[in-house]
Design an enzyme around this catalytic site. Structure first.
Site, PDB file in Angstrom:
ATOM      1  N   ARG A  23       0.815  -1.220   0.000  1.00 55.51           N
ATOM      2  CA  ARG A  23       0.000   0.000   0.000  1.00 55.51           C
ATOM      3  C   ARG A  23       0.844   1.263   0.000  1.00 55.51           C
ATOM      4  NH1 ARG A  23      -2.862  -1.158   5.477  1.00 55.51           N
ATOM      5  NH2 ARG A  23      -0.718  -1.806   5.795  1.00 55.51           N
ATOM      6  N   GLN A  46       2.560  25.166  18.902  1.00 53.95           N
ATOM      7  CA  GLN A  46       2.007  25.801  17.708  1.00 53.95           C
ATOM      8  C   GLN A  46       2.527  25.053  16.479  1.00 53.95           C
ATOM      9  OE1 GLN A  46       2.047  30.175  17.983  1.00 53.95           O
ATOM     10  NE2 GLN A  46       3.138  30.148  16.065  1.00 53.95           N
ATOM     11  N   ASN A  48       2.858  25.547  12.184  1.00 51.23           N
ATOM     12  CA  ASN A  48       2.800  26.563  11.137  1.00 51.23           C
ATOM     13  C   ASN A  48       3.028  25.947   9.764  1.00 51.23           C
ATOM     14  OD1 ASN A  48       2.682  28.648  13.157  1.00 51.23           O
ATOM     15  ND2 ASN A  48       4.873  28.386  13.432  1.00 51.23           N
ATOM     16  N   ARG A  59      13.565  32.951   3.272  1.00 50.66           N
ATOM     17  CA  ARG A  59      12.927  33.409   4.508  1.00 50.66           C
ATOM     18  C   ARG A  59      13.931  33.198   5.636  1.00 50.66           C
ATOM     19  NH1 ARG A  59       6.909  33.645   4.462  1.00 50.66           N
ATOM     20  NH2 ARG A  59       6.207  32.960   2.425  1.00 50.66           N
ATOM     21  N   HIS A  62      15.607  33.957  11.348  1.00 45.74           N
ATOM     22  CA  HIS A  62      14.766  34.369  12.478  1.00 45.74           C
ATOM     23  C   HIS A  62      15.110  33.627  13.765  1.00 45.74           C
ATOM     24  CE1 HIS A  62      11.758  34.645   8.940  1.00 45.74           C
ATOM     25  NE2 HIS A  62      12.394  35.781   9.053  1.00 45.74           N
ATOM     26  N   LYS A  72      12.237  24.338  17.073  1.00 44.38           N
ATOM     27  CA  LYS A  72      11.437  24.136  15.863  1.00 44.38           C
ATOM     28  C   LYS A  72      11.699  22.729  15.345  1.00 44.38           C
ATOM     29  CE  LYS A  72      11.457  28.933  14.268  1.00 44.38           C
ATOM     30  NZ  LYS A  72      11.849  29.857  13.194  1.00 44.38           N
ATOM     31  N   HIS A 119      17.042  30.597  12.330  1.00 37.92           N
ATOM     32  CA  HIS A 119      16.550  29.650  11.333  1.00 37.92           C
ATOM     33  C   HIS A 119      16.061  30.384  10.089  1.00 37.92           C
ATOM     34  CE1 HIS A 119      13.106  27.435   9.480  1.00 37.92           C
ATOM     35  NE2 HIS A 119      14.056  26.536   9.394  1.00 37.92           N
ATOM     36  N   TYR A 132       5.937  23.175  10.167  1.00 37.50           N
ATOM     37  CA  TYR A 132       6.820  23.080  11.320  1.00 37.50           C
ATOM     38  C   TYR A 132       6.071  23.296  12.629  1.00 37.50           C
ATOM     39  CZ  TYR A 132       7.356  28.196  10.730  1.00 37.50           C
ATOM     40  OH  TYR A 132       7.142  29.539  10.577  1.00 37.50           O
ATOM     41  N   ASP A 168      13.318  40.718   6.085  1.00 40.83           N
ATOM     42  CA  ASP A 168      14.403  39.738   6.091  1.00 40.83           C
ATOM     43  C   ASP A 168      15.650  40.260   5.391  1.00 40.83           C
ATOM     44  OD1 ASP A 168      12.880  37.981   7.544  1.00 40.83           O
ATOM     45  OD2 ASP A 168      12.438  36.644   5.877  1.00 40.83           O
TER      46      ASP A 168
END
Length: 178
Positions: A23, A46, A48, A59, A62, A72, A119, A132, A168
């Protein structure tokens, strides 16, 4: 899940342990107990999704300052990225070093990013999506970042940057903490 240490202290690549049959396959993508056993922080507060239209989108880089630092856990669910992290923990033996890991929808690799790391990522394909999990809710007052092309780090991005936000593109160079 299979956990592999990286060259950066505490950052970990997580591979799926696939149970395959005619499968397809089944695999656990997250387990608090397995994370604890591997010495990782298993808090999930959380989740995202980041969708990116264009190849070459960048991106980052951060991070969240204390007391809102976050771990993360990142997976590319469509397309491909070079996921990049920088160890910004002054007491770490890998302080100011960076690592790039290719995460794709096809390789199913995931990256665990510890607290105290910056990151970011660059998309390697159009229509790329990243999912994430983070260990702390976003706190705008604790948001920080460093410029993606800060010469102190010498990050080798694989493509010219096609798309980046003004925010950024204009993060400051990192001020080394002695």
């Amino acid at each position: 899940m299979q956990f592999a240490a990286t060259k950066l202290k505490d950052a970990t690549i997580v591979d799926l342990k696939k149970l395959e049959d005619e499968r397809g396959f089944f695999a656990r993508a997250f387990c608090q107990e397995e994370f604890k056993e591997a010495g990782l922080i298993p808090d999930a507060v959380q989740a995202n999704i980041s969708y990116n239209k264009f190849k070459g989108t960048l991106r980052g880089m951060h991070f969240q300052r204390a007391p809102h630092e976050e771990t993360k856990f990142i997976r590319c669910t469509k397309g491909a990225i070079l996921d990049v992290i920088i160890d910004l923990r002054p007491d770490s033996e890998t302080y100011m070093q960076w690592l790039g890991v290719e995460l794709t929808a096809e390789n199913y690799k995931m990256l665990y990013v510890p607290r105290g790391f910056a990151h970011g990522f660059q998309t390697l394909a159009p229509d790329t999506e990243i999912f994430y999990i983070v260990s702390a809710a976003y706190a705008p007052q604790s948001e920080g970042g460093v410029r993606y092309n800060d010469p102190q780090f010498g990050i080798e991005w694989p493509l010219p940057v096609s798309t980046i936000s003004d925010k950024d593109a204009n993060w400051p160079d990192y001020q080394k903490i002695n």
